[in-house]
Design a protein around this motif. Structure first.
Motif, mmCIF file in Angstrom:
data_model
loop_
_atom_site.group_PDB
_atom_site.id
_atom_site.type_symbol
_atom_site.label_atom_id
_atom_site.label_comp_id
_atom_site.label_asym_id
_atom_site.label_seq_id
_atom_site.Cartn_x
_atom_site.Cartn_y
_atom_site.Cartn_z
ATOM 1 N N HIS A 45 40.399 50.890 33.367
ATOM 2 C CA HIS A 45 41.638 50.521 34.442
ATOM 3 C C HIS A 45 42.817 50.205 33.536
ATOM 4 O O HIS A 45 43.947 50.760 34.226
ATOM 5 N N ILE A 63 33.915 49.006 44.641
ATOM 6 C CA ILE A 63 33.862 48.810 46.252
ATOM 7 C C ILE A 63 34.982 49.051 46.828
ATOM 8 O O ILE A 63 35.209 49.585 47.783
ATOM 9 N N HIS A 80 43.941 40.874 38.000
ATOM 10 C CA HIS A 80 42.558 40.197 37.777
ATOM 11 C C HIS A 80 41.947 40.909 36.592
ATOM 12 O O HIS A 80 41.439 40.355 35.895
HETATM 13 C C1 HEM Z 1 36.108 34.538 35.743
HETATM 14 C C2 HEM Z 1 35.831 35.606 35.131
HETATM 15 C C3 HEM Z 1 36.123 37.113 35.636
HETATM 16 C C4 HEM Z 1 36.146 38.241 35.037
HETATM 17 C C5 HEM Z 1 36.148 38.358 33.562
HETATM 18 C C6 HEM Z 1 36.219 39.302 35.882
HETATM 19 C C7 HEM Z 1 36.431 40.703 35.542
HETATM 20 C C8 HEM Z 1 36.349 41.849 36.497
HETATM 21 C C9 HEM Z 1 36.362 43.237 36.336
HETATM 22 C C10 HEM Z 1 36.495 43.740 34.725
HETATM 23 C C11 HEM Z 1 36.426 43.672 37.092
HETATM 24 C C12 HEM Z 1 36.522 45.336 37.456
HETATM 25 C C13 HEM Z 1 35.127 45.844 37.866
HETATM 26 C C14 HEM Z 1 34.817 47.028 37.155
HETATM 27 O O1 HEM Z 1 35.394 47.934 36.442
HETATM 28 O O2 HEM Z 1 33.441 47.375 36.961
HETATM 29 C C15 HEM Z 1 36.565 42.848 38.394
HETATM 30 C C16 HEM Z 1 36.405 43.143 39.958
HETATM 31 C C17 HEM Z 1 36.469 42.207 40.811
HETATM 32 N N1 HEM Z 1 35.900 41.103 40.709
HETATM 33 FE FE1 HEM Z 1 36.192 39.713 39.062
HETATM 34 N N2 HEM Z 1 36.202 38.738 37.277
HETATM 35 C C18 HEM Z 1 35.674 37.537 37.130
HETATM 36 C C19 HEM Z 1 35.683 36.479 38.121
HETATM 37 C C20 HEM Z 1 35.535 36.958 39.697
HETATM 38 C C21 HEM Z 1 34.997 35.922 40.518
HETATM 39 C C22 HEM Z 1 34.590 34.534 40.198
HETATM 40 C C23 HEM Z 1 35.003 36.844 41.642
HETATM 41 C C24 HEM Z 1 34.547 36.651 43.031
HETATM 42 C C25 HEM Z 1 34.380 35.103 43.555
HETATM 43 C C26 HEM Z 1 35.319 37.964 41.265
HETATM 44 C C27 HEM Z 1 35.673 38.834 42.258
HETATM 45 C C28 HEM Z 1 35.845 40.281 41.810
HETATM 46 C C29 HEM Z 1 36.174 41.414 42.688
HETATM 47 C C30 HEM Z 1 35.971 41.109 44.590
HETATM 48 C C31 HEM Z 1 36.498 42.523 42.265
HETATM 49 C C32 HEM Z 1 36.718 44.196 42.897
HETATM 50 C C33 HEM Z 1 35.464 44.702 43.149
HETATM 51 C C34 HEM Z 1 35.505 45.913 43.472
HETATM 52 O O3 HEM Z 1 36.391 46.383 44.121
HETATM 53 O O4 HEM Z 1 34.341 46.886 43.105
HETATM 54 N N3 HEM Z 1 35.658 37.984 40.092
HETATM 55 N N4 HEM Z 1 36.359 41.543 37.952
#
Ligand code: HEM
Length: 273
Positions: A45, A63, A80
């Motif tokens: 990313h 997703i 994010h």
């Molecule tokens: C607090 C620590 C968190 C970290 C370090 C984090 C990290 C990340 C990362 C790195 C991604 C990119 C995904 C990938 O490349 O595989 C992502 C996507 C995402 N995260 Fe988090 N996240 C955190 C918390 C959360 C929480 C608590 C939620 C939901 C309640 C959430 C919902 C999402 C969603 C909806 C996406 C987009 C997924 C997609 O489009 O496939 N995240 N996150």
């Protein structure tokens, strides 16, 4: 011997040192795994964003990812993931004893930054999941959603006890916050570890709503949280047997975690870098 001395925690025995050493080993292994996650985020990313090829965010099989013409969704997503990098790097510095002791001002600031970003990620992630529909299934999103609630709750308590100057209680809540703030990282290594051990996605579906997905989505952070509580009790207490039991428990946990890190690296991160 006075009553106080009789009940005081034993902090200089061999068992106590072994227990503390197991905690350091766990932390070092976790740091390696968390930095590998950071490396993956930057190389996928981060690189796509810097080169302006935003649609490449999706190359890792997201997703939702890049949504043409939806500025809010795109800003939300990229803030994010890039803030996740700062939080993870800041978190490892925060718990590193040399940094804590030698640079107390840096320690205070990394702590504040960690807490604010963890809150932002939890609330922003929750919003993406439920308001914007970025989820594979309702049931599959329960674990990460409960994780978001715990992050908010633990952040509030961490801040409250710092404000009240109850530093020991503050430190304990900060450690719990550290665990739940890495819930999504624990989920990735747990799921990939499970696939590796079973040589396939046993009990897991593409919507992440299979029985194994459900158990892992909660257990991935609740088990480390329980381990932290037991570890802390063993450190505080004076039972040598309990200290040894927890030393073994933490070391076994470290082995399991390392298998998960290896599996996530090979199956989830390296293929996209
Ligand atoms: C607090 C620590 C968190 C970290 C370090 C984090 C990290 C990340 C990362 C790195 C991604 C990119 C995904 C990938 O490349 O595989 C992502 C996507 C995402 N995260 Fe988090 N996240 C955190 C918390 C959360 C929480 C608590 C939620 C939901 C309640 C959430 C919902 C999402 C969603 C909806 C996406 C987009 C997924 C997609 O489009 O496939 N995240 N996150």
């Amino acid at each position: 011997m006075s009553d106080v001395a009789a009940t005081a925690p034993s902090h200089d025995g061999f068992a106590h040192k072994a227990l503390k050493t197991s905690g350091v080993i766990w932390f070092l292994a976790a740091t390696v795994g968390q930095w590998l996650f950071v490396y993956y985020i930057l190389m996928t990313h981060g690189r796509a964003t810097l080169s302006g090829n935003y649609s490449e965010w999706d190359d890792v099989g997201l997703i939702s990812g890049y949504v043409d013409g939806d500025l809010i969704a795109n800003l939300l997503f990229i803030s994010h993931v890039l803030l996740a990098v700062i939080m993870i790097v800041g978190g490892t510095l925060q718990l590193s004893p040399p940094v804590r002791k030698r640079f107390p001002t840096l320690h205070r600031w990394t702590g504040r930054v960690f807490l604010v970003i963890a809150l932002f990620l939890a609330i922003g992630g929750y919003y993406m999941t439920w308001a914007r529909g970025v989820r594979l299934s309702d049931i599959g999103a329960m674990g990460v959603s409960f994780n978001a609630h715990l992050i908010v709750f633990f952040s509030a308590l961490t801040f409250y006890y710092a404000y009240k100057r109850q530093i020991d209680t503050h430190r304990r809540w900060a450690m719990r916050l550290f665990i739940v703030a890495h819930g999504v990282w624990f989920f990735r290594i747990s799921l990939m570890g499970w696939y590796l051990i079973n040589q396939g996605p046993v009990g897991s579906t593409r919507q992440l709503d299979g029985p194994a997905d459900l158990v892992i989505s909660f257990a991935c952070y609740l088990v480390p949280l329980a381990m932290l509580e037991l570890y802390q009790r063993a450190v505080d207490g004076h039972s040598t047997r309990f200290k040894w039991a927890m030393t073994v428990g933490v070391l076994l946990g470290t082995v399991a975690m390392s298998i998960g890190i290896f599996a996530a690296l090979m199956m989830m991160w390296l293929p996209h870098i």
